[in-house]
Design a protein around this motif. Structure first.
Motif, short mmCIF file in Angstrom:
data_model
loop_
_atom_site.label_atom_id
_atom_site.label_comp_id
_atom_site.label_asym_id
_atom_site.label_seq_id
_atom_site.Cartn_x
_atom_site.Cartn_y
_atom_site.Cartn_z
N LEU A 1 3.75 -6.85 -6.09
CA LEU A 1 2.73 -5.85 -6.38
C LEU A 1 2.08 -5.38 -5.09
O LEU A 1 2.11 -6.07 -4.07
CB LEU A 1 1.68 -6.40 -7.35
N THR A 2 1.51 -4.19 -5.14
CA THR A 2 0.69 -3.69 -4.04
C THR A 2 -0.74 -3.69 -4.55
O THR A 2 -1.06 -3.03 -5.54
CB THR A 2 1.13 -2.27 -3.62
N ASP A 3 -1.59 -4.47 -3.88
CA ASP A 3 -2.96 -4.65 -4.37
C ASP A 3 -3.85 -3.44 -4.07
O ASP A 3 -3.42 -2.48 -3.45
CB ASP A 3 -3.56 -5.96 -3.84
N ARG A 4 -5.06 -3.51 -4.52
CA ARG A 4 -6.02 -2.40 -4.38
C ARG A 4 -6.35 -2.08 -2.93
O ARG A 4 -6.91 -1.03 -2.65
CB ARG A 4 -7.29 -2.70 -5.16
N PHE A 5 -5.98 -2.95 -1.99
CA PHE A 5 -6.22 -2.72 -0.57
C PHE A 5 -4.98 -2.22 0.15
O PHE A 5 -4.97 -2.07 1.36
CB PHE A 5 -6.77 -3.99 0.09
N GLY A 6 -3.90 -2.01 -0.60
CA GLY A 6 -2.67 -1.50 -0.01
C GLY A 6 -1.73 -2.55 0.55
O GLY A 6 -0.74 -2.22 1.18
N VAL A 7 -2.02 -3.82 0.29
CA VAL A 7 -1.17 -4.92 0.78
C VAL A 7 -0.16 -5.26 -0.31
O VAL A 7 -0.53 -5.48 -1.47
CB VAL A 7 -2.01 -6.16 1.14
N THR A 8 1.12 -5.32 0.05
CA THR A 8 2.16 -5.70 -0.91
C THR A 8 2.40 -7.20 -0.82
O THR A 8 2.64 -7.74 0.26
CB THR A 8 3.46 -4.91 -0.65
N TRP A 9 2.31 -7.84 -1.97
CA TRP A 9 2.47 -9.28 -2.10
C TRP A 9 3.73 -9.58 -2.90
O TRP A 9 4.03 -8.91 -3.88
CB TRP A 9 1.29 -9.87 -2.88
N ILE A 10 4.44 -10.62 -2.47
CA ILE A 10 5.55 -11.19 -3.24
C ILE A 10 5.08 -12.58 -3.66
O ILE A 10 4.75 -13.41 -2.81
CB ILE A 10 6.82 -11.31 -2.39
N LEU A 11 5.03 -12.82 -4.95
CA LEU A 11 4.66 -14.14 -5.45
C LEU A 11 5.86 -14.72 -6.16
O LEU A 11 6.55 -14.02 -6.92
CB LEU A 11 3.48 -14.04 -6.43
N SER A 12 6.12 -15.98 -5.89
CA SER A 12 7.27 -16.61 -6.53
C SER A 12 7.08 -18.12 -6.65
O SER A 12 6.24 -18.71 -5.96
CB SER A 12 8.56 -16.31 -5.75
#
Length: 154
Positions: A136-147
């Protein structure tokens, strides 16, 4: 020798809000030092901005952030984009932040918190390589990969 890496995010004026948001998602404690705290005159335009910010948890999660001097307006509009298209991830961002957890339940808690106001690139679900994977790309524009991390080979 033991090496560790810590993600350091640069924000155009909203580092404090981002750090508070990440602390709510991952837990731990937040430490913030402003430019004013290190000697910038209190009436200077960036004196209240973050020169050093950190979120840290007892289990080893670390994240650093600061406000780039002279910038304001938030990161979302300038962060680029990431999307899934024809089974591929298409992006113009220079990096993603990847976080692995031991269980799907652990990862799902972080996912739920980060997804508030986010653009979902790939929903959190089982994949061929993980019991849970999402982007996902959070509200601050940072894309996170969670696994969910694969079990260590024995």
């Amino acid at each position: 020798m033991t090496l560790t890496t810590t993600t350091h995010l640069n924000f155009p004026g909203d580092a404090r809000a981002a750090l508070d948001f990440y602390q709510s998602a991952f837990g731990g404690t937040t430490a913030i030092t402003t430019y004013g705290d290190v000697g910038m005159p209190a009436d200077a335009p960036d004196a209240d901005k973050v020169v050093f910010g950190r979120v840290a948890t007892v289990d080893g999660f670390r994240l650093l952030a600061y406000d780039v001097p002279g910038q304001s307006g938030g990161a979302v509009g300038e962060a680029g984009s990431t999307r899934r298209e024809n089974g591929m991830t298409i992006t113009d961002q220079p990096f993603f932040v990847a976080v692995d957890g031991e269980t799907l339940d652990e990862v799902a808690v972080c996912w739920e918190a980060l997804s508030d106001g986010a653009s979902i690139v790939e929903p959190l679900a089982a994949s061929a390589w993980s019991a849970g994977f999402g982007m996902l790309t959070d509200r601050f524009g940072v894309t996170w990969i969670l696994s969910v991390a694969a079990p260590a080979a024995s």
